[in-house]
Design an enzyme around this catalytic site. Sequence first.
Site, short mmCIF file in Angstrom:
data_model
loop_
_atom_site.label_atom_id
_atom_site.label_comp_id
_atom_site.label_asym_id
_atom_site.label_seq_id
_atom_site.Cartn_x
_atom_site.Cartn_y
_atom_site.Cartn_z
N ASN A 6 1.35 -1.07 -0.14
CA ASN A 6 -0.09 -0.17 -0.05
C ASN A 6 1.19 1.37 0.61
OD1 ASN A 6 -1.76 1.60 0.43
ND2 ASN A 6 -2.69 1.44 1.77
N ARG A 88 -2.87 -1.83 -3.35
CA ARG A 88 -4.01 -1.89 -2.62
C ARG A 88 -4.14 0.05 -3.70
NH1 ARG A 88 -5.70 2.34 1.05
NH2 ARG A 88 -7.77 2.45 1.02
N HIS A 176 -13.31 2.29 0.16
CA HIS A 176 -13.34 1.30 1.58
C HIS A 176 -13.64 -0.65 1.01
CE1 HIS A 176 -13.01 4.56 4.07
NE2 HIS A 176 -11.82 3.61 4.32
N ARG A 237 -11.91 15.09 7.86
CA ARG A 237 -12.92 15.31 6.80
C ARG A 237 -13.84 15.30 7.05
NH1 ARG A 237 -11.11 9.42 3.57
NH2 ARG A 237 -9.06 9.53 3.35
N ILE A 329 -12.25 3.04 14.93
CA ILE A 329 -13.29 2.81 15.97
C ILE A 329 -14.07 2.58 16.21
CG2 ILE A 329 -14.50 4.88 16.14
CD1 ILE A 329 -12.91 6.72 14.16
N GLU A 382 -7.47 -6.05 5.53
CA GLU A 382 -7.54 -5.05 3.51
C GLU A 382 -6.12 -5.98 3.64
OE1 GLU A 382 -9.13 -1.37 3.35
OE2 GLU A 382 -7.78 -1.68 5.39
#
Length: 395
Positions: A6, A88, A176, A237, A329, A382
């Site tokens: 990544n 990725r 995602h 964001r 989270i 991932e």
Amino acid sequence: MILVVNSGSSSIKFKLFAIKKNVPIAILDGLAERIGVDGFLKIEFNGEKHQFNQKMSNHNEAIQFILKQFEELKVIKDKKDIAAVGFRIVHGGKITEPVVIDKKVFKEIEACVKLAPLHNPGALVAIEAFKIEMPKVKLIASFDTSFHQTMDEETFLYSVPYEWYKKYQVRKFGFHGISYKYITEKYAKMIKKPVGKLNLIICHLGSGASVACVKNGKSIDTTMGFTPLAGLMMGTRSGDIDPSIIQYMVKALNKDVFEITSILNKESGLKGFSEISSDMREIIAEVEKGNKHAVLTLNKYSQNVADFIVKYANRLEGKIDALIFTAGIGENSDTVRKEIINRVNILGLKLNPKENIKRYDDFLKISNKDSKFDIYAIKTNEELMICQETMDLTS
């Protein structure tokens, strides 16, 4: 072995998998950062952490140094032990599946730079570097956008001039996707139900955050849109706002559109709204101290997520197998999970408080027996998903 990468513009995050009886096992991971500045590499292998201060002028030098350390640590004999590299890629445009990276795919990733200017350039540089360093190794691309390409036009089109879509690809892409695919397949195995019969609402709540609506194993809607800026309140964001705010703040702050968009991406969300931190853990610590603005931030964040859960429950006509929380989270904050569930009472969800606060390694069921449908916290992976997709294309 399969290496999963990544890459950013000045960093390369990586994980190395050994394949035993067609099962991938993670054996090493690390991060090369400050590429082009001074260079720093950290690797974790066999429970030990190794750190190196090493000048890496570009991604080629970084990859050479990473592979050298693999050999020094005797993880590999030489780079020929690595059968494939999986990448990725944040934005793949209309590409709907993982693919071998050839000239055509490379150009498509390049064409999507305008859609993901913060992410795709780093991936392209890393791909080029691996082509030079390991020219005979298969390079595979896994796209964050591909899982959501099953959305229908009614969902992915915006109410803007249709010509914008035809000429400029202005549409909802969603992100995602690698995480959502992993969670969907993981849950199917957990409850021994075919993926194609699963209806899920998945909350990927990390620094970047989104919610996905999965019907019959396929994405039918998600909160992120044309870019990862849309949807939920995130770490830095803003998520969804009235677009006229941009024009208003251009005049108010005497800045241009690009500067305001940068603020919406990097200085908003939890960070800008709370004036405390982009890290939910620090905000919750302030909540526990009685900080009223921290409480307001947590409440706003939780309501934002809850509203989308209710919206997607409607899309699924109430026929839902589970609500799943994942990412930093979602996986770790029992407080956030509790606050969100408290705001979706219309769905008949019942949290088990004792289970919700437990630590876990893989997954945790946090709903009571009388909950209308199950609630889980599941740790995403991932890198493993990318490794599996790479295996499928190289076996």
